[in-house]
Design a protein around this motif. Sequence first.
Motif, mmCIF file in Angstrom:
data_model
loop_
_atom_site.group_PDB
_atom_site.id
_atom_site.type_symbol
_atom_site.label_atom_id
_atom_site.label_comp_id
_atom_site.label_asym_id
_atom_site.label_seq_id
_atom_site.Cartn_x
_atom_site.Cartn_y
_atom_site.Cartn_z
ATOM 1 N N MET A 177 -69.285 12.053 12.965
ATOM 2 C CA MET A 177 -68.596 13.022 13.834
ATOM 3 C C MET A 177 -67.082 12.842 13.693
ATOM 4 N N SER A 178 -66.371 13.950 13.412
ATOM 5 C CA SER A 178 -64.937 13.850 13.172
ATOM 6 C C SER A 178 -64.188 13.617 14.483
ATOM 7 N N LYS A 179 -63.085 12.926 14.360
ATOM 8 C CA LYS A 179 -62.266 12.589 15.516
ATOM 9 C C LYS A 179 -61.525 13.823 16.012
ATOM 10 N N THR A 180 -61.432 13.984 17.333
ATOM 11 C CA THR A 180 -60.622 15.050 17.903
ATOM 12 C C THR A 180 -59.154 14.643 17.852
ATOM 13 N N ARG A 181 -58.357 15.448 17.207
ATOM 14 C CA ARG A 181 -56.945 15.126 17.008
ATOM 15 C C ARG A 181 -56.092 15.745 18.102
ATOM 16 N N ARG A 182 -54.974 15.083 18.374
ATOM 17 C CA ARG A 182 -53.994 15.607 19.330
ATOM 18 C C ARG A 182 -52.721 15.928 18.562
ATOM 19 N N ILE A 183 -52.324 17.190 18.623
ATOM 20 C CA ILE A 183 -51.201 17.683 17.833
ATOM 21 C C ILE A 183 -50.074 18.094 18.775
ATOM 22 N N GLY A 184 -48.917 17.479 18.622
ATOM 23 C CA GLY A 184 -47.743 17.888 19.372
ATOM 24 C C GLY A 184 -46.981 18.964 18.621
ATOM 25 N N ILE A 185 -46.481 19.945 19.341
ATOM 26 C CA ILE A 185 -45.679 21.008 18.743
ATOM 27 C C ILE A 185 -44.342 21.067 19.458
ATOM 28 N N VAL A 186 -43.267 20.741 18.743
ATOM 29 C CA VAL A 186 -41.918 20.864 19.282
ATOM 30 C C VAL A 186 -41.399 22.234 18.860
ATOM 31 N N MET A 187 -41.085 23.086 19.838
ATOM 32 C CA MET A 187 -40.762 24.472 19.516
ATOM 33 C C MET A 187 -39.790 25.045 20.536
ATOM 34 N N ASP A 188 -39.386 26.266 20.296
ATOM 35 C CA ASP A 188 -38.615 27.007 21.284
ATOM 36 C C ASP A 188 -39.544 27.409 22.429
ATOM 37 N N ALA B 111 -54.501 27.905 14.336
ATOM 38 C CA ALA B 111 -55.273 27.258 13.279
ATOM 39 C C ALA B 111 -55.682 25.851 13.677
ATOM 40 N N ALA B 112 -54.771 25.114 14.322
ATOM 41 C CA ALA B 112 -55.101 23.762 14.772
ATOM 42 C C ALA B 112 -56.182 23.805 15.849
ATOM 43 N N GLN B 113 -56.050 24.730 16.782
ATOM 44 C CA GLN B 113 -57.031 24.861 17.863
ATOM 45 C C GLN B 113 -58.393 25.244 17.308
ATOM 46 N N ALA B 114 -58.413 26.076 16.250
ATOM 47 C CA ALA B 114 -59.681 26.485 15.646
ATOM 48 C C ALA B 114 -60.448 25.299 15.067
ATOM 49 N N ARG B 115 -59.744 24.225 14.749
ATOM 50 C CA ARG B 115 -60.393 23.011 14.262
ATOM 51 C C ARG B 115 -60.901 22.127 15.403
ATOM 52 N N GLY B 116 -60.633 22.544 16.639
ATOM 53 C CA GLY B 116 -61.021 21.722 17.776
ATOM 54 C C GLY B 116 -59.980 20.697 18.158
ATOM 55 N N ARG C 116 -42.207 14.457 27.181
ATOM 56 C CA ARG C 116 -42.760 15.132 28.353
ATOM 57 C C ARG C 116 -43.567 16.303 27.819
ATOM 58 N N MET C 117 -44.874 16.155 27.795
ATOM 59 C CA MET C 117 -45.720 17.125 27.110
ATOM 60 C C MET C 117 -46.721 17.758 28.068
ATOM 61 N N ARG C 118 -47.157 18.925 27.650
ATOM 62 C CA ARG C 118 -48.098 19.678 28.471
ATOM 63 C C ARG C 118 -49.182 20.260 27.565
ATOM 64 N N THR C 119 -50.439 19.976 27.874
ATOM 65 C CA THR C 119 -51.534 20.508 27.082
ATOM 66 C C THR C 119 -51.573 22.031 27.234
ATOM 67 N N VAL C 120 -51.762 22.718 26.109
ATOM 68 C CA VAL C 120 -51.744 24.173 26.113
ATOM 69 C C VAL C 120 -52.889 24.694 25.256
ATOM 70 N N SER C 121 -53.456 25.815 25.648
ATOM 71 C CA SER C 121 -54.385 26.540 24.785
ATOM 72 C C SER C 121 -53.752 27.873 24.424
ATOM 73 N N VAL C 122 -54.096 28.398 23.270
ATOM 74 C CA VAL C 122 -53.456 29.620 22.781
ATOM 75 C C VAL C 122 -54.514 30.639 22.381
ATOM 76 N N ARG C 123 -54.100 31.887 22.351
ATOM 77 C CA ARG C 123 -54.963 32.972 21.880
ATOM 78 C C ARG C 123 -54.102 34.012 21.169
ATOM 79 N N ASP C 124 -54.748 34.776 20.303
ATOM 80 C CA ASP C 124 -54.045 35.808 19.537
ATOM 81 C C ASP C 124 -54.032 37.086 20.370
#
Length: 321
Positions: A1-12, A30-35, A56-64
């Motif tokens: 079973m693949s590890k669930t990754r945590r990806i930080g995005i520094v953005m505007d 694309a990252a979210q589509a991988r779980g 200082r980070m905040r978990t976010v989900s995205v949609r198109d």
Amino acid sequence: MSKTRRIGIVMDPIGSIKPYKDTTLALMLAAQARGWHLEYLEQSDLLVRDGLPFGRMRTVSVRDDRSRWFEWQGEARVLPLGELDAVLMRKDPPFDMHYIASTYVLERAEALGVQVLNRPQSLRDCNEKLFTAWFAELAPPTLFARDAATLRAFHAEHGDVIYKPLDGMGGSGIFRVGADGLNLGAVIEQLSDQGQRMIVAQKYLPAIVDGDKRVLMIDGEPVPYCLARVPMAGETRGNLAAGGSGRPQPLSDADRRIAAAVGPELRRRGLVFVGLDVIGEYLTEINVTSPTCAREIDAAYGTDIGGKLMDALARRFAGQD
């Protein structure tokens, strides 16, 4: 079973983007589509304490979705950046001391084993205009200087010249001075701040009428299609932000030749996601901070550029595990 990754995005600020055309959102989708889980940060959220990087980070989900493209998952909290598997540095220019400070923080995270795209040191080292000097045989006649006499002499030699700042984006601050030299002095004075700042002078390329092509590179290899940004009537700037229109098209032989020449150096420097700007058969800029145009190319050809970048990131994870 693949590890669930945590990806930080520094953005505007995510609430101010245009979701239908924003490349950073495409990467997040694309990252979210991988779980993988997404952690959102802005530059002001980065800090170092006693040598250790935090955010200082905040978990976010995205949609198109053009009207509701993100949703917070819980409250913001300050956590070690070392708890992330990767960070995508997607802050747009200006490339200023705030940006440089952010790369220092991210370099501390990189030292802890976090995959940072693009490599923080290379973001500092590779100015998007001046980096073309490493590939001068691919570029048009180009001068980097701040001395007015030198900049004037370049115009006298070439007759039709584009002048632009070293740190601009989106076509801002770009001037064309034709053979009559009209406003040459004013352009040089304004851009160089009376000789206090180095600027770019580049021979005008008539092929701009067919577009300023954005060739996207992933791990040193080109996406097989590009976006030609064609200037509006009366303009010399093809940038979409300056009113240009996008024309997706396959890469030309010249585009592929340039990509093949630049790719190995990008890989060596850890520049995993890069946008080459090509006019006609010449390389004019190498965009390393937050290259765009993925959405337009994906829409035309179904290329899934974000997915290809996540593939490159997954290969790096596999090399660590």
